[in-house]
Enzyme design. Sequence first.
Site, mmCIF file in Angstrom:
data_model
loop_
_atom_site.group_PDB
_atom_site.id
_atom_site.type_symbol
_atom_site.label_atom_id
_atom_site.label_comp_id
_atom_site.label_asym_id
_atom_site.label_seq_id
_atom_site.Cartn_x
_atom_site.Cartn_y
_atom_site.Cartn_z
ATOM 1 C CG ASP A 190 -0.294 -0.360 2.529
ATOM 2 O OD1 ASP A 190 0.952 -0.376 2.585
ATOM 3 O OD2 ASP A 190 -1.021 -0.610 3.496
ATOM 4 C CG ASN A 237 -9.575 -1.321 11.434
ATOM 5 O OD1 ASN A 237 -8.602 -1.916 10.974
ATOM 6 N ND2 ASN A 237 -10.043 -0.211 10.901
ATOM 7 C CG HIS A 261 -6.246 -1.893 8.468
ATOM 8 N ND1 HIS A 261 -6.517 -0.793 9.253
ATOM 9 C CD2 HIS A 261 -4.902 -1.891 8.301
ATOM 10 C CE1 HIS A 261 -5.392 -0.180 9.550
ATOM 11 N NE2 HIS A 261 -4.389 -0.823 8.985
ATOM 12 C CD GLU A 273 -9.191 1.269 7.278
ATOM 13 O OE1 GLU A 273 -9.227 0.400 8.169
ATOM 14 O OE2 GLU A 273 -8.603 2.363 7.408
HETATM 15 C C1 GLP Z 1 -1.045 0.587 8.648
HETATM 16 C C2 GLP Z 1 -0.617 -0.123 7.343
HETATM 17 C C3 GLP Z 1 -0.716 -1.614 7.459
HETATM 18 C C4 GLP Z 1 -0.098 -2.030 8.776
HETATM 19 C C5 GLP Z 1 -0.994 -1.570 9.888
HETATM 20 C C6 GLP Z 1 -0.447 -1.850 11.276
HETATM 21 O O1 GLP Z 1 -2.155 1.407 8.501
HETATM 22 N N1 GLP Z 1 -1.308 0.295 6.174
HETATM 23 O O2 GLP Z 1 -0.097 -2.230 6.343
HETATM 24 O O3 GLP Z 1 0.021 -3.420 8.832
HETATM 25 O O4 GLP Z 1 -1.363 -0.227 9.757
HETATM 26 O O5 GLP Z 1 0.612 -1.011 11.579
HETATM 27 P P1 GLP Z 1 1.569 -1.203 12.804
HETATM 28 O O6 GLP Z 1 2.448 -2.346 12.481
HETATM 29 O O7 GLP Z 1 2.324 0.090 12.912
HETATM 30 O O8 GLP Z 1 0.689 -1.473 13.991
#
Ligand code: GLP
Length: 241
Positions: free
Chosen positions: A67, A136, A138, A143
């Site tokens: 992403d 959540n 995702h 989402e």
């Molecule tokens: C972000 C990214 C995801 C990631 C998630 C968790 O929004 N788009 O790809 O896995 O949130 O992030 P973190 O590892 O900082 O908790």
Amino acid sequence: MNVFVTDSYEEMSRAAADVIATLVAEKPDCVLGLATGSTPIGLYAELVKDYEAGKISFAKVKSFNLDEYRGLPGDHDQSYRYFMNTNLFDHVDIDKAQTHVPDGTNPDAEAEGLAYEAAIEEAGGVDLQLLGLGHNGHIGFNEPADDFPVITHVVDLTESTINANSRLFDSIDEVPRQAYTMGIGTIMKAREILLVVNGEGKAEIVRDVLTGPVTPRVPASALQLHPKVTVVLDKEAAKLL
Ligand code: GLP
């Protein structure tokens, strides 16, 4: 689904790095699907150590990131291209021309999504897709929704994701409101999936993802239907299993 519970973030990072390093050793020209967020920072550091120790080479590896924020150029310090460069690509022998992140600056969202899908196909598909997990449920920026999105597309970020990610920006107003993400269909096409999750704050969502119903309200629950998933957790994230 193989679930491994480790004692700490460091052990989780090493165990997950081993899964990637093993694949790269077996298939030096593999296609890696990569992820950002704070979770994989430790595992990228382990891969850099392996490279520096001469144990692994990324010279023939191709990569596709999950992403990217819409509107951020690759040199913005919160863009996911910048994250990948600074956490991994700048420190190993990967050919940057073979690393792909959706182009956040392309105004034509549909064209960008289709071009990204075509590039993945042309590379032969993703061998191993690394994933973190949002609070959540995702994955990428898919989402909770009424349906599982199929291909790479633009999404409106939820308030909870904007809030969670605002910690990395100077102010919440600077967090982009949209992002490009691979679809759940894109992710499910990967031949193998590696999900890494740490911290007590994600224990509930880990339980829902791994043991709850498969529903687009918990996007990562789709992984229950994938034939080859490895989940690496620290013990806090595994607490409710
Ligand atoms: C972000 C990214 C995801 C990631 C998630 C968790 O929004 N788009 O790809 O896995 O949130 O992030 P973190 O590892 O900082 O908790």
